[in-house]
Design a protein around this motif. Structure first.
Motif, PDB file in Angstrom:
ATOM      1  N   LEU A  74       0.919  -1.239   0.166  1.00 51.37           N
ATOM      2  CA  LEU A  74      -0.107  -0.544  -0.298  1.00 51.37           C
ATOM      3  C   LEU A  74       0.831   1.203   0.295  1.00 51.37           C
ATOM      4  O   LEU A  74       0.781   1.850  -0.910  1.00 51.37           O
ATOM      5  CB  LEU A  74      -0.941   0.000   1.147  1.00 51.37           C
ATOM      6  CG  LEU A  74      -2.206   1.219   1.357  1.00 51.37           C
ATOM      7  CD1 LEU A  74      -3.414   0.713   1.766  1.00 51.37           C
ATOM      8  CD2 LEU A  74      -1.130   2.014   2.154  1.00 51.37           C
ATOM      9  N   ILE A  75       2.269   0.715   0.993  1.00 55.22           N
ATOM     10  CA  ILE A  75       2.494   1.945   1.117  1.00 55.22           C
ATOM     11  C   ILE A  75       3.775   2.420  -0.148  1.00 55.22           C
ATOM     12  O   ILE A  75       3.399   3.870  -0.898  1.00 55.22           O
ATOM     13  CB  ILE A  75       3.894   1.928   2.382  1.00 55.22           C
ATOM     14  CG1 ILE A  75       2.867   2.872   3.156  1.00 55.22           C
ATOM     15  CG2 ILE A  75       4.993   3.046   1.501  1.00 55.22           C
ATOM     16  CD1 ILE A  75       3.954   2.077   4.209  1.00 55.22           C
ATOM     17  N   ARG A  76       4.065   1.028  -0.508  1.00 52.34           N
ATOM     18  CA  ARG A  76       4.054   1.680  -2.781  1.00 52.34           C
ATOM     19  C   ARG A  76       3.368   2.194  -3.464  1.00 52.34           C
ATOM     20  O   ARG A  76       4.044   3.133  -3.931  1.00 52.34           O
ATOM     21  CB  ARG A  76       5.012   0.414  -2.898  1.00 52.34           C
ATOM     22  CG  ARG A  76       6.807   0.173  -2.036  1.00 52.34           C
ATOM     23  CD  ARG A  76       6.573  -1.086  -2.440  1.00 52.34           C
ATOM     24  NE  ARG A  76       8.159  -1.417  -1.148  1.00 52.34           N
ATOM     25  CZ  ARG A  76       8.844  -1.228  -0.773  1.00 52.34           C
ATOM     26  NH1 ARG A  76       7.480  -1.614   0.505  1.00 52.34           N
ATOM     27  NH2 ARG A  76      10.001  -1.976   0.241  1.00 52.34           N
ATOM     28  N   GLU A  77       1.973   1.347  -3.137  1.00 53.79           N
ATOM     29  CA  GLU A  77       1.081   2.344  -4.727  1.00 53.79           C
ATOM     30  C   GLU A  77       0.792   4.085  -3.876  1.00 53.79           C
ATOM     31  O   GLU A  77       0.747   4.765  -5.385  1.00 53.79           O
ATOM     32  CB  GLU A  77       0.474   1.720  -4.212  1.00 53.79           C
ATOM     33  CG  GLU A  77      -0.372   0.490  -4.716  1.00 53.79           C
ATOM     34  CD  GLU A  77      -1.581  -0.273  -4.569  1.00 53.79           C
ATOM     35  OE1 GLU A  77      -1.755  -1.765  -4.939  1.00 53.79           O
ATOM     36  OE2 GLU A  77      -1.921   0.211  -4.120  1.00 53.79           O
ATOM     37  N   LYS A  78       1.296   4.381  -2.407  1.00 56.48           N
ATOM     38  CA  LYS A  78       0.296   5.552  -2.494  1.00 56.48           C
ATOM     39  C   LYS A  78       2.629   6.200  -3.076  1.00 56.48           C
ATOM     40  O   LYS A  78       1.698   7.548  -3.081  1.00 56.48           O
ATOM     41  CB  LYS A  78       1.246   5.711  -1.053  1.00 56.48           C
ATOM     42  CG  LYS A  78      -0.474   5.512  -0.580  1.00 56.48           C
ATOM     43  CD  LYS A  78      -2.011   5.789  -0.101  1.00 56.48           C
ATOM     44  CE  LYS A  78      -2.802   5.412   0.500  1.00 56.48           C
ATOM     45  NZ  LYS A  78      -4.045   6.080   0.082  1.00 56.48           N
ATOM     46  N   ILE A  79       3.508   5.621  -3.239  1.00 55.53           N
ATOM     47  CA  ILE A  79       4.376   6.927  -3.445  1.00 55.53           C
ATOM     48  C   ILE A  79       4.213   6.529  -4.415  1.00 55.53           C
ATOM     49  O   ILE A  79       4.787   7.883  -5.520  1.00 55.53           O
ATOM     50  CB  ILE A  79       5.451   6.174  -3.186  1.00 55.53           C
ATOM     51  CG1 ILE A  79       6.201   6.309  -1.770  1.00 55.53           C
ATOM     52  CG2 ILE A  79       7.030   6.324  -4.098  1.00 55.53           C
ATOM     53  CD1 ILE A  79       7.347   5.444  -0.537  1.00 55.53           C
ATOM     54  N   LYS A  80       3.537   6.113  -5.413  1.00 59.15           N
ATOM     55  CA  LYS A  80       3.256   6.106  -7.173  1.00 59.15           C
ATOM     56  C   LYS A  80       2.838   6.525  -7.430  1.00 59.15           C
ATOM     57  O   LYS A  80       3.129   7.598  -8.555  1.00 59.15           O
ATOM     58  CB  LYS A  80       3.624   4.369  -7.603  1.00 59.15           C
ATOM     59  CG  LYS A  80       4.711   3.607  -7.927  1.00 59.15           C
ATOM     60  CD  LYS A  80       4.389   2.122  -8.776  1.00 59.15           C
ATOM     61  CE  LYS A  80       3.786   1.518  -8.191  1.00 59.15           C
ATOM     62  NZ  LYS A  80       3.711   0.375  -9.390  1.00 59.15           N
ATOM     63  N   ASN A 134       3.195  12.250  -0.460  1.00 54.52           N
ATOM     64  CA  ASN A 134       4.521  12.482  -0.207  1.00 54.52           C
ATOM     65  C   ASN A 134       4.552  12.061   1.211  1.00 54.52           C
ATOM     66  O   ASN A 134       3.207  10.906   2.001  1.00 54.52           O
ATOM     67  CB  ASN A 134       4.665  14.268   0.026  1.00 54.52           C
ATOM     68  CG  ASN A 134       3.632  15.039   1.579  1.00 54.52           C
ATOM     69  OD1 ASN A 134       2.707  14.389   1.687  1.00 54.52           O
ATOM     70  ND2 ASN A 134       3.217  15.728   0.695  1.00 54.52           N
ATOM     71  N   ASN A 135       5.597  11.268   1.921  1.00 55.23           N
ATOM     72  CA  ASN A 135       5.717  10.844   3.526  1.00 55.23           C
ATOM     73  C   ASN A 135       4.810  11.226   3.912  1.00 55.23           C
ATOM     74  O   ASN A 135       3.956  10.512   4.615  1.00 55.23           O
ATOM     75  CB  ASN A 135       7.495  11.029   4.154  1.00 55.23           C
ATOM     76  CG  ASN A 135       8.417  10.599   3.051  1.00 55.23           C
ATOM     77  OD1 ASN A 135       7.972  10.542   1.678  1.00 55.23           O
ATOM     78  ND2 ASN A 135       9.552  10.044   3.319  1.00 55.23           N
ATOM     79  N   ASP A 136       4.130  12.792   4.528  1.00 58.37           N
ATOM     80  CA  ASP A 136       3.533  12.947   5.228  1.00 58.37           C
ATOM     81  C   ASP A 136       2.163  12.796   5.040  1.00 58.37           C
ATOM     82  O   ASP A 136       1.593  12.141   5.660  1.00 58.37           O
ATOM     83  CB  ASP A 136       3.143  14.920   5.581  1.00 58.37           C
ATOM     84  CG  ASP A 136       4.925  14.992   6.475  1.00 58.37           C
ATOM     85  OD1 ASP A 136       6.105  13.996   7.257  1.00 58.37           O
ATOM     86  OD2 ASP A 136       5.337  16.455   6.086  1.00 58.37           O
TER      87      ASP A 136
END
Lengths: 135, 176
Positions: free
Chosen positions: A71-77, A81-83
């Motif tokens: 999920l984190i990787r999908e959000k990054i793609k 941003n980190n926050d």
């Protein structure tokens, strides 16, 4: 002889401590973009695995940890941003999901108590020494 | 005067001791975490339904009456254990129960419900576990009590036991 053994044991421990090799990221999860992957790893290291509770999701083999890593990787793609990613997770799981407690009014005691107790300790020692000198 | 000050550490120590003893004595499970969604609106979701031919749309289902939401899966042993209580909720309380089927094999889930009985009014399918993440779920079974405004009033992590059954039963009567 004993001393030599001791040094060996200590150095092995230190190597293990600093190497931080534990990771559970599976090959199919890894992003092609290396910069994005590094960001994902960085975030994952700060996110608690809610199932095992004392591991980060970067180290945990729990299914939920894997789901969250993906999920984190999908959000990054998606360009988050980190926050935004941290916010997404704390909105759902609370601050407990962060391995470092955030600096908030609620956690102020947590952050300052060590210093306060340190101060009290210094005061007591100082006070005690002064007194014993007088005696 | 200075001698009297020396009693302070002992009082502090006693205070800490009492605090720790209190925390030990009261019944609590430190690994159980409060829900961050408590007193908030339920997370919206839309997915396919296991037993019906139409899609499950949360905004159509919640906000009219009290609802119990139960995350379950056939591979989860405690879910089987608590199933009797879920059925009791539907029988004795008449409350509407929505069972979210978490990362499961649909065929097995249908069979499971056929064999054990189906207390759920609808079974939305959470194939990849994303709905559960939106609900802050980290270990199934988990059960949520939702009031008639679609607000989460209670969350229980782990299987429903006799004690929890009674607690939730009272709560259901208490909320709007």
């Amino acid at each position: 002889m004993v001393k030599k053994k001791f040094i060996i044991v200590i150095s092995i421990c230190l190597v293990h401590f600093f190497s931080n090799n534990a990771q559970a990221v599976e090959p199919d999860e890894i992003l092609n973009n290396q910069e994005q992957e590094l960001r994902a790893r960085d975030i994952s290291k700060n996110i608690r695995c809610m199932v095992c509770q004392n591991q980060s999701i970067d180290e945990s083999n729990a299914p939920l940890a894997k789901d969250l890593r993906i999920l984190i990787r999908e959000k990054i793609k998606d360009g988050k941003n980190n926050d935004e990613i941290y916010e997404f997770l704390t909105d759902r799981y609370g601050d407990f999901i962060l391995l470092n407690p955030p600096f908030k009014l609620k956690t102020l005691v947590l952050w300052f108590f060590p210093f306060i107790f340190f101060g009290i300790g210094i005061f007591i020692i100082f006070f005690h020494n002064k007194k014993s000198k007088q005696d | 005067m200075k001698k009297q000050l020396l009693i302070i550490p002992f009082i502090l120590f006693l205070f800490i001791l009492l605090t720790f003893f209190y925390l030990l004595a009261i019944e609590r499970n430190p690994s159980e975490l409060p829900s961050n969604l408590l007193d908030k609106k339920i997370p919206k979701f839309e997915t396919e339904s296991l037993l019906k031919n139409e899609r499950f749309i949360s905004s159509k289902e919640f906000g009219k009456e009290k609802i119990l939401v139960n995350f379950f899966a056939t591979w989860c042993q405690p879910c089987r254990v608590e199933h009797a209580y879920i059925k009791r909720f539907s029988k004795e309380n008449g409350i509407r129960i929505i069972g979210i089927n978490y990362k499961d094999n649909p065929k097995k889930a249908v069979e499971w419900l056929r064999g054990l009985g189906n207390p759920y009014s609808d079974v939305p399918v959470d194939k990849d576990g994303r709905i559960a993440i939106d609900w802050g779920v980290y270990g199934i079974p988990e059960t949520f009590v939702i009031n008639s405004n679609g607000i989460i009033k209670y969350r229980h992590i782990g299987p429903i036991t006799k004690k929890i059954y009674k607690k939730i039963n009272l709560l259901i009567k208490d909320i709007e």
